[in-house]
Design a protein around this motif. Sequence first.
Motif, mmCIF file in Angstrom:
data_model
loop_
_atom_site.group_PDB
_atom_site.id
_atom_site.type_symbol
_atom_site.label_atom_id
_atom_site.label_comp_id
_atom_site.label_asym_id
_atom_site.label_seq_id
_atom_site.Cartn_x
_atom_site.Cartn_y
_atom_site.Cartn_z
ATOM 1 N N LEU A 138 0.832 -1.200 0.000
ATOM 2 C CA LEU A 138 0.000 0.000 0.000
ATOM 3 C C LEU A 138 0.870 1.255 0.000
ATOM 4 O O LEU A 138 0.646 2.191 -0.768
ATOM 5 N N ILE A 139 1.894 1.235 0.835
ATOM 6 C CA ILE A 139 2.784 2.398 0.893
ATOM 7 C C ILE A 139 3.440 2.616 -0.467
ATOM 8 O O ILE A 139 3.539 3.743 -0.953
ATOM 9 N N ASP A 140 3.863 1.502 -1.095
ATOM 10 C CA ASP A 140 4.490 1.632 -2.410
ATOM 11 C C ASP A 140 3.542 2.219 -3.443
ATOM 12 O O ASP A 140 3.963 2.885 -4.375
ATOM 13 N N SER A 141 2.246 1.940 -3.270
ATOM 14 C CA SER A 141 1.280 2.378 -4.281
ATOM 15 C C SER A 141 0.817 3.815 -4.080
ATOM 16 O O SER A 141 0.065 4.347 -4.889
ATOM 17 N N MET A 142 1.261 4.442 -2.993
ATOM 18 C CA MET A 142 0.760 5.788 -2.680
ATOM 19 C C MET A 142 1.160 6.816 -3.732
ATOM 20 O O MET A 142 2.285 6.820 -4.190
ATOM 21 N N LYS A 143 0.183 7.681 -4.036
ATOM 22 C CA LYS A 143 0.493 8.736 -5.000
ATOM 23 C C LYS A 143 1.113 9.937 -4.297
ATOM 24 O O LYS A 143 1.882 10.680 -4.876
ATOM 25 N N VAL A 144 0.703 10.129 -3.045
ATOM 26 C CA VAL A 144 1.317 11.219 -2.272
ATOM 27 C C VAL A 144 2.527 10.676 -1.512
ATOM 28 O O VAL A 144 2.632 9.472 -1.273
ATOM 29 N N LYS A 145 3.399 11.572 -1.146
ATOM 30 C CA LYS A 145 4.607 11.144 -0.452
ATOM 31 C C LYS A 145 4.242 10.699 0.979
ATOM 32 O O LYS A 145 3.568 11.436 1.696
ATOM 33 N N PRO A 146 4.646 9.488 1.356
ATOM 34 C CA PRO A 146 4.326 9.057 2.717
ATOM 35 C C PRO A 146 5.010 9.954 3.755
ATOM 36 O O PRO A 146 6.150 10.366 3.560
ATOM 37 N N ASP A 147 4.304 10.274 4.812
ATOM 38 C CA ASP A 147 4.934 11.081 5.857
ATOM 39 C C ASP A 147 5.383 10.172 7.003
ATOM 40 O O ASP A 147 5.266 8.947 6.922
ATOM 41 N N GLY A 148 5.890 10.786 8.046
ATOM 42 C CA GLY A 148 6.414 10.008 9.162
ATOM 43 C C GLY A 148 5.373 9.073 9.762
ATOM 44 O O GLY A 148 5.679 7.946 10.146
ATOM 45 N N ALA A 149 4.124 9.550 9.815
ATOM 46 C CA ALA A 149 3.078 8.756 10.449
ATOM 47 C C ALA A 149 2.844 7.442 9.718
ATOM 48 O O ALA A 149 2.565 6.412 10.334
ATOM 49 N N VAL A 150 2.953 7.478 8.376
ATOM 50 C CA VAL A 150 2.712 6.266 7.592
ATOM 51 C C VAL A 150 3.751 5.205 7.942
ATOM 52 O O VAL A 150 3.417 4.062 8.260
ATOM 53 N N TRP A 151 5.028 5.622 7.884
ATOM 54 C CA TRP A 151 6.085 4.662 8.215
ATOM 55 C C TRP A 151 6.031 4.298 9.697
ATOM 56 O O TRP A 151 6.322 3.162 10.078
ATOM 57 N N GLY A 152 5.640 5.251 10.504
ATOM 58 C CA GLY A 152 5.515 4.987 11.939
ATOM 59 C C GLY A 152 4.474 3.926 12.224
ATOM 60 O O GLY A 152 4.670 3.062 13.086
ATOM 61 N N ALA A 153 3.362 3.993 11.485
ATOM 62 C CA ALA A 153 2.310 2.991 11.661
ATOM 63 C C ALA A 153 2.848 1.602 11.291
ATOM 64 O O ALA A 153 2.558 0.611 11.966
ATOM 65 N N LEU A 154 3.638 1.566 10.220
ATOM 66 C CA LEU A 154 4.222 0.283 9.815
ATOM 67 C C LEU A 154 5.180 -0.222 10.891
ATOM 68 O O LEU A 154 5.173 -1.406 11.253
ATOM 69 N N LEU A 155 5.963 0.696 11.420
ATOM 70 C CA LEU A 155 6.900 0.318 12.478
ATOM 71 C C LEU A 155 6.145 -0.235 13.689
ATOM 72 O O LEU A 155 6.536 -1.248 14.272
ATOM 73 N N GLY A 156 5.050 0.427 14.027
ATOM 74 C CA GLY A 156 4.233 -0.041 15.150
ATOM 75 C C GLY A 156 3.707 -1.449 14.907
ATOM 76 O O GLY A 156 3.678 -2.287 15.817
ATOM 77 N N ALA A 157 3.280 -1.684 13.664
ATOM 78 C CA ALA A 157 2.765 -3.010 13.325
ATOM 79 C C ALA A 157 3.873 -4.057 13.435
ATOM 80 O O ALA A 157 3.640 -5.184 13.876
ATOM 81 N N CYS A 158 5.074 -3.673 13.032
ATOM 82 C CA CYS A 158 6.201 -4.593 13.133
ATOM 83 C C CYS A 158 6.495 -4.938 14.587
ATOM 84 O O CYS A 158 6.926 -6.044 14.905
ATOM 85 N N LYS A 159 6.269 -3.966 15.454
ATOM 86 C CA LYS A 159 6.467 -4.217 16.889
ATOM 87 C C LYS A 159 5.481 -5.287 17.367
ATOM 88 O O LYS A 159 5.852 -6.228 18.055
ATOM 89 N N ILE A 160 4.211 -5.129 16.969
ATOM 90 C CA ILE A 160 3.199 -6.085 17.411
ATOM 91 C C ILE A 160 3.512 -7.481 16.875
ATOM 92 O O ILE A 160 3.413 -8.477 17.586
#
Length: 633
Positions: A424-446
Amino acid sequence: MSIEHRRHFTVPPPDTGESKHNPTTTWNCYLRELSKQKKYQEALTVYRHMLRSSFFPNTFTFPVLLKSCALLSLPLTGSQLHSHIIKTGSQPDPYTRSSLINMYSKSSLPHLARKVFDEESINLTISYNAMVSGYSSNSMILEAVNLFRKMRREVSFSVNSVTMLGLVSGFTLPSHLKLGACLHACGFKFGFESDLSVANSFLTMYVKCGEVEQARQLFDEIPVKDLITWNAMISGYAQNGHARRVLELYFEMKKMGGVNPDPVTLLGVLCSCANLGAQGIGREVEKKIEQLGFRSNSFLTNALINMYARCGNLVRAREVFDCMDDRNKSVVSWTAIIGGYGIHGEGEIAVELFDAMVRSGVRPDRTVFVSVLSACSHAGLTEKGLKYFDEMVRKHGLQPGPEHYSCLVDLLGRAGRLKEAMDLIDSMKVKPDGAVWGALLGACKIHRNVELAEVAFQHVIELEPTNIGYYVLLSNVYSDAKNLDGVLKVRIMMRDRKLRKDPGCSYVEYKGKMHLFYSGDKSHPRIKEIYRMLDELESLVKEIHQPDHKCQGKTEEPLIGAGVHSEKLALAFGLLNTKPGTDITVMKNLRVCVDCHVFFKLVSKIVNRQFIVRDATRFHRFKNGVCSCKDYW
DNA sequence: ATAGGGTTAG
């Protein structure tokens, strides 16, 4: 003839001979009266009737109409009026011209405004003022300042306080601060500091530029403050997250007397109550609203819903929402109630409400989708969330921004669909911000995915290098994987970048005051009782708690929150001071520490009470000077 | 010609 007498007419009757003036004057009076009552649309309608009844407008007619066009942002009607004015042959008088300039400026057409301005070789102060304010409000700061300078050079046109007001109102960004401060000093030289409205506008400028300290300094320097002064400072603190200071100032204002709060004041106070979880104060504000007759103000009602919802009182939030007249329920009202259910894990209700909103004909906006998507992710409604995201784009034609993607990544991530989240992140048309990657990082933690966590971390740290939360998160990922080298690596990184984790704090509200606790805190006046209660609780918990195998892998040296957790202290204090059967809301930073959930659940079982753990992230984010003092109890 | 205002995630 007053407007009261005209109420039963859509338009004034033609001159009945009651007035000695020319009939156009009667129409003009009526138009001015409408404008005073802010019935701009009606004013324009009356004007059309006037033309149809073959009464001709004169120079006094146009400024009123142009003002209506400006405030309703109707450049088309405005330019029609403009050509009408030209057709009448005579040169527009200075008032009409400044109204034209104002109309074009308010419609974001500063170039047309300038054209009108340039048509006259000698401009009066009012034209200059209109043009300066026009540039300024269209964020053409340099042009505004240049014109201001020109005005000062030309001796015949003196700068007055209205010039200052118009100019200063455009300084709204941190980058404007330097020029603004210069102007402030300059204003002093002119002697404008004695003009309260000018002082107020500088105060607002500092707030908008993000300089609350400067604003406060100016605030303290103003000897006689009016309601606007108080409101500017209160809402300034509110907008910058200094919730505690908002309440302090509000109480100070009440103590001073002489000035009564109005809806704007109470709005700032309610917003701060929401961020602090200060429901008690919020309730008093609600009483005040009732007393002062502001019940029908929908801004205030929305703020009330938000306040109750964020304080965990969904019942009252819902009552206020349900009591609203359906016509007054805006997207904002719906967003507040939907978000309220979302925060507390009631995703199903949130989603139902959203559907009800759409059915009722209110058009969803991008913000309400953020609430819906996050409600879905908190409640594990993965498919529903995906469906709403799809509908947002296809059915409602709204462009998803990074804030929606971060919710969606969170949604997929929590469900363990990390691969899809990444795609999904790869498919984004807008530039991902910190929150997007942060959410992924959070998911990786879980889901304990070290490799992907490293990727997410690389990105997020590029965007938000000083956000300590992400370092902590990665460290915890390593720590879960028993990768001590990793933990060390992160720690060195933090040390090199001189990042220190602020101590997290939790708090509960008691008798209208915040009782704040840091982990291992011993400064509270009733600390002995609190620790005694906590010891008791811990031994009770240990009796019934079967050690969870998941907790065994934890390294013994956590980066944060060592010792007695702050939220445990807050909980113990809450238990000491409330009657059995009442709920306790503990405010804590949900992002940092989740371990206490187990403790809370067990205690809840033991004492048979409800605990609500509320997110205080916002409070923490802005806590410069808010959280550091110890005078909360 | 004129100073103050509500909602959102990680």
